[in-house]
Design a protein around this motif. Structure first.
Motif, PDB file in Angstrom:
ATOM      1  N   ASP A 130      25.247 -19.253-121.509  1.00 23.53           N
ATOM      2  CA  ASP A 130      26.003 -20.269-120.772  1.00 23.53           C
ATOM      3  C   ASP A 130      27.473 -19.872-120.645  1.00 23.53           C
ATOM      4  O   ASP A 130      28.112 -20.134-119.621  1.00 23.53           O
ATOM      5  N   VAL A 163      23.535 -17.865-110.709  1.00 20.57           N
ATOM      6  CA  VAL A 163      24.774 -17.186-111.101  1.00 20.57           C
ATOM      7  C   VAL A 163      24.479 -15.881-111.827  1.00 20.57           C
ATOM      8  O   VAL A 163      25.099 -14.845-111.556  1.00 20.57           O
ATOM      9  N   LEU A 164      23.536 -15.916-112.761  1.00 20.51           N
ATOM     10  CA  LEU A 164      23.195 -14.701-113.495  1.00 20.51           C
ATOM     11  C   LEU A 164      22.632 -13.630-112.569  1.00 20.51           C
ATOM     12  O   LEU A 164      22.878 -12.434-112.764  1.00 20.51           O
ATOM     13  N   TYR A 166      21.060 -23.400-111.088  1.00 19.06           N
ATOM     14  CA  TYR A 166      22.441 -22.916-110.988  1.00 19.06           C
ATOM     15  C   TYR A 166      22.665 -21.737-111.925  1.00 19.06           C
ATOM     16  O   TYR A 166      23.238 -20.712-111.541  1.00 19.06           O
ATOM     17  N   LYS A 167      22.210 -21.871-113.160  1.00 20.31           N
ATOM     18  CA  LYS A 167      22.370 -20.803-114.147  1.00 20.31           C
ATOM     19  C   LYS A 167      21.640 -19.540-113.700  1.00 20.31           C
ATOM     20  O   LYS A 167      22.184 -18.430-113.775  1.00 20.31           O
ATOM     21  N   GLU A 168      20.422 -19.707-113.206  1.00 22.76           N
ATOM     22  CA  GLU A 168      19.634 -18.552-112.770  1.00 22.76           C
ATOM     23  C   GLU A 168      20.284 -17.874-111.564  1.00 22.76           C
ATOM     24  O   GLU A 168      20.314 -16.644-111.467  1.00 22.76           O
ATOM     25  N   SER A 213      31.748 -15.723-115.700  1.00 23.35           N
ATOM     26  CA  SER A 213      31.490 -14.860-114.541  1.00 23.35           C
ATOM     27  C   SER A 213      31.742 -15.593-113.228  1.00 23.35           C
ATOM     28  O   SER A 213      32.104 -14.979-112.223  1.00 23.35           O
ATOM     29  N   GLN A 214      31.565 -16.917-113.232  1.00 22.86           N
ATOM     30  CA  GLN A 214      31.827 -17.690-112.023  1.00 22.86           C
ATOM     31  C   GLN A 214      33.315 -17.821-111.723  1.00 22.86           C
ATOM     32  O   GLN A 214      33.703 -18.124-110.597  1.00 22.86           O
ATOM     33  N   HIS A 238      26.164 -24.829-104.748  1.00 30.91           N
ATOM     34  CA  HIS A 238      25.875 -24.968-106.177  1.00 30.91           C
ATOM     35  C   HIS A 238      25.739 -26.430-106.596  1.00 30.91           C
ATOM     36  O   HIS A 238      24.960 -26.755-107.498  1.00 30.91           O
ATOM     37  N   VAL A 283      27.743 -17.371-117.899  1.00 30.10           N
ATOM     38  CA  VAL A 283      27.635 -18.022-116.590  1.00 30.10           C
ATOM     39  C   VAL A 283      28.972 -18.608-116.169  1.00 30.10           C
ATOM     40  O   VAL A 283      29.447 -18.394-115.047  1.00 30.10           O
ATOM     41  N   GLU A 284      29.603 -19.352-117.071  1.00 26.26           N
ATOM     42  CA  GLU A 284      30.854 -20.021-116.727  1.00 26.26           C
ATOM     43  C   GLU A 284      31.985 -19.029-116.477  1.00 26.26           C
ATOM     44  O   GLU A 284      32.766 -19.179-115.536  1.00 26.26           O
TER      45      GLU A 284
END
Length: 277
Positions: free
Chosen positions: A193, A170-171, A166-168, A199-200, A158, A196-197
């Motif tokens: 956003d 993770v989603l 990165y966003k794409e 869920s990670q 990452h 994303v944060e």
């Protein structure tokens, strides 16, 4: 593949050299001894091509540990030479097996890394001499966890991505989790956003029937999102004198459903809980 082909080619070349040595032994030993015990008499060889082919045949059979016996070492020199070929064959084919193992590992890097991780956990539990039942539960937990998260070093991967990639990523990799939890469904459109944060930061957690996820009175530091199954929230009253009696007293009382507890909530797939315990 290149390593495997190189080693196989090397083995063929070594077999050729050994065959030449075995071929030459009939010309180097004493003729009288050869007439009585020479290996070449087994096939009654009388020409160079058949003599060499028989030598290669014997070397390959000896290196592979087959040893049919139709051509065998009879003299002292031949037996000493045969021992050298046997040892060399064991080393050579050991190298081939190693190359094949490396080749298979390169084809299945995920399985290799997964096996390394699970073996590490297994050795740790053995070192700590954990009870068999506890080992089984821990093993089930990691088996479940590694089906939900990658065994590779994701943070390192990452760190080399642009924010958009990165966003794409993770989603995309968390899309099943996001789609299956109402908490994320409500926030997905308003603040991607945030999704994303959060869920990670999710960590897989496997609970068995009868396990305590959180106990009344504990300080809540985590939020749980239920992917499958059901969780019952119980309010503990306890018998006289049980208050402050420790976790053992609480667990014993909580098992007496209908007498010492009150069912206050049922969480099902897609729910979240843990904001207060």
């Amino acid at each position: 593949v290149t390593m495997l082909v190189t080693r196989l080619t090397g083995i063929v070349f070594v077999a050729h050299l050994f065959a030449c040595g075995w071929y030459a032994m009939t010309n180097c030993i004493d003729e009288e001894v050869q007439a009585e015990n020479g290996w070449n008499l087994c096939g009654h060889l009388n020409n160079t091509p058949s003599h060499y082919l028989a030598s290669v045949y014997w070397v390959i059979a000896t290196m592979m540990g087959v040893g049919y016996g139709d051509i065998s070492a009879s003299t002292l020199n031949e037996r000493g030479y045969a021992l050298t070929v046997m040892i060399s064959g064991a080393v050579a084919f050991g190298m081939v097996i190693t190359s094949v193992s490396i080749l298979v590992s390169n084809f299945e890097p995920y399985q290799t890394e997964y096996n390394n991780r699970t073996n590490e956990v297994k050795e740790y539990m053995i070192e700590r001499k954990l009870p068999p039942k506890l080992q089984t539960r821990i093993r089930h937990h990691f088996t479940y966890a590694y089906t939900k998260v990658s065994v590779f070093d994701e943070p390192s991967i990452h760190s080399h991505l642009t924010p958009h990639l990165y966003k794409e990523l993770v989603l995309n990799k968390n899309k099943e989790v996001i789609a299956g939890l109402r908490f994320f469904q409500a926030a997905a459109e308003r603040d991607p956003d945030f999704v994303v944060e959060v869920s990670q930061r999710l960590k897989p957690f496997l609970a068995h029937i009868g396990d305590d996820v959180a106990v009344q009175g504990d300080i809540s530091e985590e939020v749980y999102f239920l992917r499958s199954g059901q969780v019952n929230a119980l309010r503990f009253y306890g018998p006289p004198g049980a208050a402050g009696g420790g976790a053992g007293g609480r667990k014993k009382a909580m098992s007496m459903v209908g007498h010492m507890t009150q069912l206050i909530a049922i969480y099902k797939e897609g729910d979240e809980f843990g904001l207060a315990a």
